[in-house]
Enzyme design. Structure first.
Site, short mmCIF file in Angstrom:
data_model
loop_
_atom_site.label_atom_id
_atom_site.label_comp_id
_atom_site.label_asym_id
_atom_site.label_seq_id
_atom_site.Cartn_x
_atom_site.Cartn_y
_atom_site.Cartn_z
N CYS A 194 3.63 -0.48 -0.58
CA CYS A 194 4.12 -0.38 -1.91
C CYS A 194 5.45 0.66 -1.88
O CYS A 194 6.15 0.82 -3.11
CB CYS A 194 3.12 0.38 -2.70
SG CYS A 194 2.58 1.78 -2.23
N ASP A 241 5.49 3.84 -1.45
CA ASP A 241 5.39 5.13 -1.97
C ASP A 241 5.35 6.02 -0.67
O ASP A 241 5.19 5.71 0.42
CB ASP A 241 4.08 5.21 -2.72
CG ASP A 241 4.29 4.71 -3.93
OD1 ASP A 241 5.27 4.64 -4.38
OD2 ASP A 241 3.10 4.09 -4.66
N CYS A 249 0.65 6.64 -6.01
CA CYS A 249 0.06 6.28 -7.40
C CYS A 249 -1.22 7.15 -7.58
O CYS A 249 -1.52 7.98 -6.82
CB CYS A 249 -0.60 4.84 -7.40
SG CYS A 249 -1.96 4.66 -6.21
N CYS A 276 -3.47 2.57 -0.38
CA CYS A 276 -3.03 3.77 -0.99
C CYS A 276 -3.77 4.92 -0.23
O CYS A 276 -3.08 6.07 0.22
CB CYS A 276 -3.39 4.08 -2.60
SG CYS A 276 -2.81 2.50 -3.33
FE1 FES Z 1 1.65 3.12 -3.69
FE2 FES Z 1 -0.75 3.43 -4.41
S1 FES Z 1 0.41 1.89 -5.04
S2 FES Z 1 0.29 4.83 -2.97
#
Ligand code: FES
Length: 145
Positions: free
Chosen positions: A33, A35, A59, A103
């Site tokens: 993702c 992140d 998230c 995640c």
């Molecule tokens: Fe990126 Fe959960 S969607 S850490």
């Protein structure tokens, strides 16, 4: 869709923040993702994790898993901290929806990256620890987020 424990750690995350002059710091990106997660470790002379903090752009599931992961490694030795896998964290949270499993990897990888940083700085060998592939701290060292 989320367990009570996940919601609790999401709404009241433990160990959010940063540590000044940490013994080890790791920043990793999630390939799926994009992140980012950063972990700070304060490790004493007996290799016990005295304190741990995290910061994430991830998230809610990333927040909850990091909160739980930091609780699980606090007070442990660096070797014991290696056993805090994303699987162990998910079990401690009574599970995560399958789409959110990636995640939970952020916390594990960032802890490993921070342990690697500590090991490198102190010439310590931590059993089972490999150089984290997703450690991006070198590229973004000057960025403050
Ligand atoms: Fe990126 Fe959960 S969607 S850490």
């Amino acid at each position: 869709m989320y367990t009570e424990k996940v919601m609790d750690h999401f709404e009241h995350p433990r160990n959010v923040g940063e540590i000044k002059d940490p013994s080890g710091m790791g920043t990793v990106g999630n390939a799926k993702c994009g992140d980012i997660m950063r972990i700070y470790l304060d490790i004493d002379e007996n290799q016990i994790i005295r304190d741990v903090k995290f910061k994430t752009f991830g998230c809610g599931a990333a927040v909850a898993t990091s909160s739980m992961a930091t609780e699980l490694v606090k007070g442990k030795s660096v070797t014991e901290a290696m056993k805090v896998t994303n699987q162990a964290v998910m079990e401690a949270l009574d599970g995560l929806p399958p789409v959110k499993v990636h995640c939970s990897l952020l916390a594990e990888e960032a802890i490993h990256a921070a342990l690697w940083d500590y090991a490198q700085k102190n010439g310590v060998d931590i059993e089972g620890l490999k150089q984290p592939k997703s450690d991006i701290s070198e590229q973004d060292e000057d960025e403050d987020y």
